[in-house]
Design a protein around this motif. Structure first.
Motif, PDB file in Angstrom:
ATOM      1  N   LEU A 114       4.526   5.825   2.029  1.00  0.00           N
ATOM      2  CA  LEU A 114       4.588   4.382   1.824  1.00  0.00           C
ATOM      3  C   LEU A 114       3.592   3.667   2.748  1.00  0.00           C
ATOM      4  O   LEU A 114       2.908   2.722   2.331  1.00  0.00           O
ATOM      5  CB  LEU A 114       5.998   3.868   2.080  1.00  0.00           C
ATOM      6  CG  LEU A 114       6.197   2.348   1.926  1.00  0.00           C
ATOM      7  CD1 LEU A 114       5.801   1.883   0.524  1.00  0.00           C
ATOM      8  CD2 LEU A 114       7.648   1.967   2.221  1.00  0.00           C
ATOM      9  N   LYS A 117       0.137   4.028   1.263  1.00  0.00           N
ATOM     10  CA  LYS A 117       0.016   3.220   0.043  1.00  0.00           C
ATOM     11  C   LYS A 117      -0.202   1.747   0.390  1.00  0.00           C
ATOM     12  O   LYS A 117      -1.112   1.092  -0.156  1.00  0.00           O
ATOM     13  CB  LYS A 117       1.290   3.379  -0.803  1.00  0.00           C
ATOM     14  CG  LYS A 117       1.330   2.501  -2.053  1.00  0.00           C
ATOM     15  CD  LYS A 117       2.615   2.775  -2.835  1.00  0.00           C
ATOM     16  CE  LYS A 117       2.689   1.953  -4.125  1.00  0.00           C
ATOM     17  NZ  LYS A 117       2.807   0.516  -3.867  1.00  0.00           N
ATOM     18  N   LEU A 118       0.605   1.225   1.299  1.00  0.00           N
ATOM     19  CA  LEU A 118       0.501  -0.192   1.660  1.00  0.00           C
ATOM     20  C   LEU A 118      -0.783  -0.467   2.441  1.00  0.00           C
ATOM     21  O   LEU A 118      -1.384  -1.532   2.290  1.00  0.00           O
ATOM     22  CB  LEU A 118       1.721  -0.603   2.487  1.00  0.00           C
ATOM     23  CG  LEU A 118       3.076  -0.512   1.764  1.00  0.00           C
ATOM     24  CD1 LEU A 118       4.205  -0.885   2.709  1.00  0.00           C
ATOM     25  CD2 LEU A 118       3.098  -1.412   0.531  1.00  0.00           C
ATOM     26  N   ASP A 214      11.466  -0.631   3.767  1.00  0.00           N
ATOM     27  CA  ASP A 214      11.581  -0.922   2.336  1.00  0.00           C
ATOM     28  C   ASP A 214      10.262  -1.503   1.806  1.00  0.00           C
ATOM     29  O   ASP A 214       9.663  -2.394   2.421  1.00  0.00           O
ATOM     30  CB  ASP A 214      12.725  -1.927   2.121  1.00  0.00           C
ATOM     31  CG  ASP A 214      12.915  -2.245   0.653  1.00  0.00           C
ATOM     32  OD1 ASP A 214      13.428  -1.391  -0.078  1.00  0.00           O
ATOM     33  OD2 ASP A 214      12.530  -3.362   0.260  1.00  0.00           O
ATOM     34  N   GLU A 215       9.820  -0.997   0.653  1.00  0.00           N
ATOM     35  CA  GLU A 215       8.544  -1.438   0.089  1.00  0.00           C
ATOM     36  C   GLU A 215       8.578  -2.906  -0.317  1.00  0.00           C
ATOM     37  O   GLU A 215       7.642  -3.663  -0.044  1.00  0.00           O
ATOM     38  CB  GLU A 215       8.188  -0.557  -1.113  1.00  0.00           C
ATOM     39  CG  GLU A 215       6.846  -0.927  -1.745  1.00  0.00           C
ATOM     40  CD  GLU A 215       6.454   0.027  -2.864  1.00  0.00           C
ATOM     41  OE1 GLU A 215       5.371  -0.160  -3.462  1.00  0.00           O
ATOM     42  OE2 GLU A 215       7.236   0.971  -3.144  1.00  0.00           O
ATOM     43  N   GLN A 216       9.660  -3.344  -0.978  1.00  0.00           N
ATOM     44  CA  GLN A 216       9.751  -4.735  -1.419  1.00  0.00           C
ATOM     45  C   GLN A 216       9.782  -5.677  -0.224  1.00  0.00           C
ATOM     46  O   GLN A 216       9.228  -6.785  -0.264  1.00  0.00           O
ATOM     47  CB  GLN A 216      11.022  -4.932  -2.276  1.00  0.00           C
ATOM     48  CG  GLN A 216      11.097  -6.308  -2.932  1.00  0.00           C
ATOM     49  CD  GLN A 216       9.874  -6.614  -3.780  1.00  0.00           C
ATOM     50  OE1 GLN A 216       9.447  -5.809  -4.599  1.00  0.00           O
ATOM     51  NE2 GLN A 216       9.291  -7.783  -3.590  1.00  0.00           N
ATOM     52  N   TYR A 219       6.226  -6.366   0.862  1.00  0.00           N
ATOM     53  CA  TYR A 219       5.525  -7.358   0.032  1.00  0.00           C
ATOM     54  C   TYR A 219       6.013  -8.774   0.349  1.00  0.00           C
ATOM     55  O   TYR A 219       5.232  -9.731   0.354  1.00  0.00           O
ATOM     56  CB  TYR A 219       5.738  -7.054  -1.445  1.00  0.00           C
ATOM     57  CG  TYR A 219       5.019  -5.803  -1.914  1.00  0.00           C
ATOM     58  CD1 TYR A 219       3.637  -5.688  -1.783  1.00  0.00           C
ATOM     59  CD2 TYR A 219       5.716  -4.741  -2.488  1.00  0.00           C
ATOM     60  CE1 TYR A 219       2.973  -4.547  -2.206  1.00  0.00           C
ATOM     61  CE2 TYR A 219       5.061  -3.604  -2.914  1.00  0.00           C
ATOM     62  CZ  TYR A 219       3.690  -3.503  -2.766  1.00  0.00           C
ATOM     63  OH  TYR A 219       3.043  -2.387  -3.181  1.00  0.00           O
ATOM     64  N   ILE A 240       7.835   0.057   8.751  1.00  0.00           N
ATOM     65  CA  ILE A 240       6.859  -0.563   7.849  1.00  0.00           C
ATOM     66  C   ILE A 240       6.705  -2.053   8.150  1.00  0.00           C
ATOM     67  O   ILE A 240       5.599  -2.596   8.133  1.00  0.00           O
ATOM     68  CB  ILE A 240       7.280  -0.342   6.380  1.00  0.00           C
ATOM     69  CG1 ILE A 240       7.152   1.147   6.012  1.00  0.00           C
ATOM     70  CG2 ILE A 240       6.428  -1.191   5.441  1.00  0.00           C
ATOM     71  CD1 ILE A 240       5.753   1.711   6.114  1.00  0.00           C
TER      72      ILE A 240
END
Length: 446
Positions: A114, A117-118, A214-216, A219, A240
């Motif tokens: 993750l 990716k980010l 958490d990915e969301q 963002y 993250i």
């Protein structure tokens, strides 16, 4: 012809290439410990290997002292490290800053995937990070209710910047639903025009801190308008949200420190500026006074010069009369004939000089009066400025100073029912007694 280079130059070049590659810094490596040496200096030297490769590692005492176990050969571990080159031997080395037994390898793999990716999408870019306000008025803290992290943050803000307003948003900080609650809290708080938002949580295992990976959530933070500071876990813990946030604090206390100025330093700066302004005004007033004295002295000198010229003119006139009388006595007939002409010429001469003297006197006096008028106008303007900034002017507009037992009241917490008060106004003093004490609003002030 190919130009040769020194060995150490090539080694330093390779070292720089490795250390400037973001994908080779602060990475997580999974493997097995071998050739472990616990040096008397506190440094650890070992290799990490898998079925196909082996890499040399060093972990300095600064980091080994923070590790709660001593690894041994054969241990399966996860290390966080930076890749570099040891120039003296030309050996590729991993410089380790954290190590854990590998019981949760899958989570680290997910974390690294993750994170990459980010990073590739630009969510960690420095260009996107917002600048913090130097003197925040409204601070929002998102954290768990009744936690040590919350206590540390409030204590730090109260100590450093007690004049700001602190708003609290309680959320789950671990477990099911924690990421969703944090995400919703961030979106809601972003709409309320806070100066800065602190997202904080105390230390824990990677599972405890997983809600912040958490990915969301990443963002949401990236798209926020409000600057955000994270303080999640201990100094060696990275999540993250730390990479996406505008500023990362190593701990909740560090996050609060980054968000606030030190009020004692601010007061010292204000006092310094005040003294500088006062010194400038006093110096300017003094210079203007000296200039006025100089102009007065100049005027006095001009008056003395005019008086001296008049005296010289009178002496000249007397000399001329004496000479005329002498000529009269020598040749009365000739004198009688020319007396009227001579006297007329003398009168014209005297009149002409008197006119010139009067003309120059008027010009000099007008010039001096003009300079004095300009100086008086500037002096009057400066006096008006000093009067405008006077504390008495502020009190004249209706503000009062309240004292209890000769102590200036700065906060309502200093008062109790029944206390005697002295109110100093512009026109006099008022003696009163406190009947009731009420605090403002329902918001939390610190």
């Amino acid at each position: 012809m190919i130009k040769s280079i020194k060995v150490h130059v090539l080694a330093n070049y390779l070292k720089g290439k490795l250390e400037n590659d973001q994908y080779l810094q602060n990475i997580i490596v999974q493997g097995e410990i071998s050739n472990f040496t616990n040096h008397k200096s506190g440094h650890w030297y070992f290799s990490i290997k898998d079925e196909q490769a082996r890499l040399s590692c060093v972990m300095f005492s600064t980091y080994t002292n923070k590790t709660n176990f001593v690894p041994k050969d054969g241990d399966k571990v996860l290390i966080r490290c930076n890749v570099s080159l040891f120039g003296a031997s030309g050996q590729l080395q991993l410089y380790v800053n954290a190590i854990k037994l590998d019981g949760i390898g899958d989570l680290y793999i997910k974390f690294e995937r993750l994170k990459k990716k980010l990073a590739d999408e630009g969510l960690f870019s420095e260009e996107h990070k917002k600048t913090l306000k130097k003197y925040p008025k409204n601070i929002c803290v998102i954290t768990g209710n009744k936690t040590a992290a919350l206590k540390d943050v409030l204590t730090t803000i109260k100590k450093r910047w007690p004049i700001c307003n602190v708003y609290l948003s309680y959320v789950l900080v671990q477990g099911d639903g924690a990421s969703k609650q944090i995400n919703e809290a961030l979106k809601n708080c972003d709409k309320l025009n806070f100066d800065v938002i602190l997202l904080v949580r105390g230390g824990g295992s990677i599972e405890d801190l997983w809600a912040f990976n958490d990915e969301q959530l990443a963002y949401t933070i990236y798209n926020m308008q409000t600057p955000i500071i994270t303080g999640v876990g201990h100094e060696t813990d990275f999540t993250i949200v730390d990479y996406v946030a505008d500023v990362r604090g190593a701990t909740p206390t560090a996050a609060a420190t980054l968000a606030t100025p030190d009020i004692h330093e601010v007061k010292a700066n204000i006092l310094s500026y005040k003294n500088r302004i006062k010194s400038i005004i006093i110096k300017y007033y003094h210079n203007q006074s000296l200039l006025l004295d100089y102009q007065r002295q100049k005027l006095s000198k001009v008056n003395n010069l005019i008086q001296k010229e008049r005296q010289q003119l009178m002496v000249l006139k007397q000399d001329l009369l004496l000479k005329v009388n002498e000529l009269l006595s020598l040749n009365n007939t000739l004198i009688i004939t020319n007396k009227q002409k001579i006297m007329h010429a003398i009168s014209l001469y005297v009149f002409s000089h008197n006119q010139n003297i009067t003309k120059y006197q008027e010009l000099i006096i007008n010039d001096i009066n003009f300079n004095l008028t300009q100086i008086k106008l500037k002096l009057g303007h400066n006096i008006q400025l000093l009067d405008a900034y006077s504390p008495l002017k502020i009190m004249q507009r209706g503000y009062n100073l309240a004292y209890k037992d000769d102590v200036l009241i700065k906060d309502i917490s200093q008062l109790n029912k029944g206390d005697n008060l002295l109110l100093k106004t512009f026109s006099g003093n008022i003696y009163s007694k406190v009947e009731k004490v009420e605090k403002n609003g329902n918001k939390t002030n610190v």
